[in-house]
Design an enzyme around this catalytic site. Structure first.
Site, PDB file in Angstrom:
ATOM      1  N   SER A 143      62.690 107.111  35.741  1.00 39.36           N
ATOM      2  CA  SER A 143      62.045 107.526  34.491  1.00 39.36           C
ATOM      3  C   SER A 143      60.639 108.019  34.772  1.00 39.36           C
ATOM      4  O   SER A 143      59.963 107.535  35.705  1.00 39.36           O
ATOM      5  CB  SER A 143      61.973 106.350  33.512  1.00 39.36           C
ATOM      6  OG  SER A 143      61.157 106.662  32.403  1.00 39.36           O
ATOM      7  N   TYR A 157      60.393  97.906  31.568  1.00 38.33           N
ATOM      8  CA  TYR A 157      61.195  99.079  31.898  1.00 38.33           C
ATOM      9  C   TYR A 157      60.495  99.930  32.956  1.00 38.33           C
ATOM     10  O   TYR A 157      61.097 100.301  33.970  1.00 38.33           O
ATOM     11  CB  TYR A 157      61.425  99.896  30.631  1.00 38.33           C
ATOM     12  CG  TYR A 157      62.189 101.176  30.832  1.00 38.33           C
ATOM     13  CD1 TYR A 157      63.572 101.169  30.971  1.00 38.33           C
ATOM     14  CD2 TYR A 157      61.525 102.401  30.866  1.00 38.33           C
ATOM     15  CE1 TYR A 157      64.281 102.342  31.136  1.00 38.33           C
ATOM     16  CE2 TYR A 157      62.222 103.586  31.042  1.00 38.33           C
ATOM     17  CZ  TYR A 157      63.598 103.555  31.179  1.00 38.33           C
ATOM     18  OH  TYR A 157      64.292 104.728  31.348  1.00 38.33           O
TER      19      TYR A 157
END
Length: 256
Positions: A143, A157
């Site tokens: 990401s 995350y």
């Protein structure tokens, strides 16, 4: 771009938007694609999509990546049933509704198990076979939150996705001279159904500015289809238009 005819690809998280898009793109590039997901229904839907695109007898395997024994079993299934895996797409991932850096340990543990440990377990199980056949490609979906951590994606995350990127770098350092290529794709906001689970779901106008799942899939195929002499270590993909996320951040932190 070089095609993938004769190669076998295993796509994890295949029931999600990016996983299904990647599986379809790999199929169109000539690969035989096997799918795994923790959701039998989504897995069946992804298999039907591949069959509609011309694939026959799509191999599928249900596995919950929170359970390391199931991930080990998946690696054995891939080795024994598929006979070979030339391309591993580590796409399975998760996030937590707890976005703050004060995230509870349980949420951290869950995200690291799914986003990092499961992919590492598959690498451990599949790399020896890749080396024995002369090489292979691992593409992991991380990401852009690795480069810009914050409450929108969440602290746990971003940390887990950074760990995944680092692990792929270690795979390259150890195995690139034995034919293994570890590639990491780092997308920014992607328009997928999962965004509806955000504390403040994006509007249709918001979604129109985001990356599409097909864009990420194209990057995955690019990594896999480049000649064996070429290693694409990282690809970061961002929306052309950067939208104002200040309100999303406030809501994520319970301040909106």
């Amino acid at each position: 771009m070089r095609r993938l005819d004769g190669q076998v690809a295993l796509v994890t998280g295949a029931g999600g938007a990016i996983g299904t898009a990647a599986a379809l793109a790999l199929t169109r590039a000539g690969a035989r694609v096997a799918l795994t997901s923790r959701s039998p229904d989504r897995l069946a839907g992804a298999a039907r999509a591949l069959e509609s695109a011309g694939a026959a007898d799509v191999p599928t395997y249900v596995a919950d990546f929170m359970d390391p024994l199931q991930v080990d079993a998946l690696a054995r299934w891939a080795t024994e049933t598929l006979d070979r895996v030339d391309v591993l797409v580590n796409n399975a991932g998760a996030n937590s509704p707890h976005r703050s850096s004060a995230t509870a340990d349980a949420a951290l543990d869950e995200l690291f198990r799914i986003n990092v440990t499961a992919g590492a377990t598959l690498c451990r199980g599949l790399i020896p076979g890749m080396i024995a056949r002369g090489g292979g490609t691992i593409v992991s979906v991380s990401s852009f939150a690795v480069y810009s951590p914050g409450p929108l994606g969440g602290a746990a995350y971003a940390a887990s996705k950074a760990a995944l990127l680092n692990y792929m770098g270690s795979v390259n350092a150890e195995f690139r001279n034995r034919g293994i290529r570890a590639c990491t794709v780092l997308p920014g906001e992607v328009d997928t159904p999962l965004l509806a689970q955000r504390p403040r779901p994006p509007t249709a106008e918001d979604r129109a500015t985001m990356i599409g799942a097909d864009d990420v899939a194209d990057a995955i195929v690019f990594c896999a289809a480049t000649p064996g002499r070429t290693l694409i270590e990282e690809i970061s993909i961002r929306p052309t238009v950067l939208r104002d996320t200040a309100e999303d951040v406030r809501v994520a932190l319970g301040q909106g």
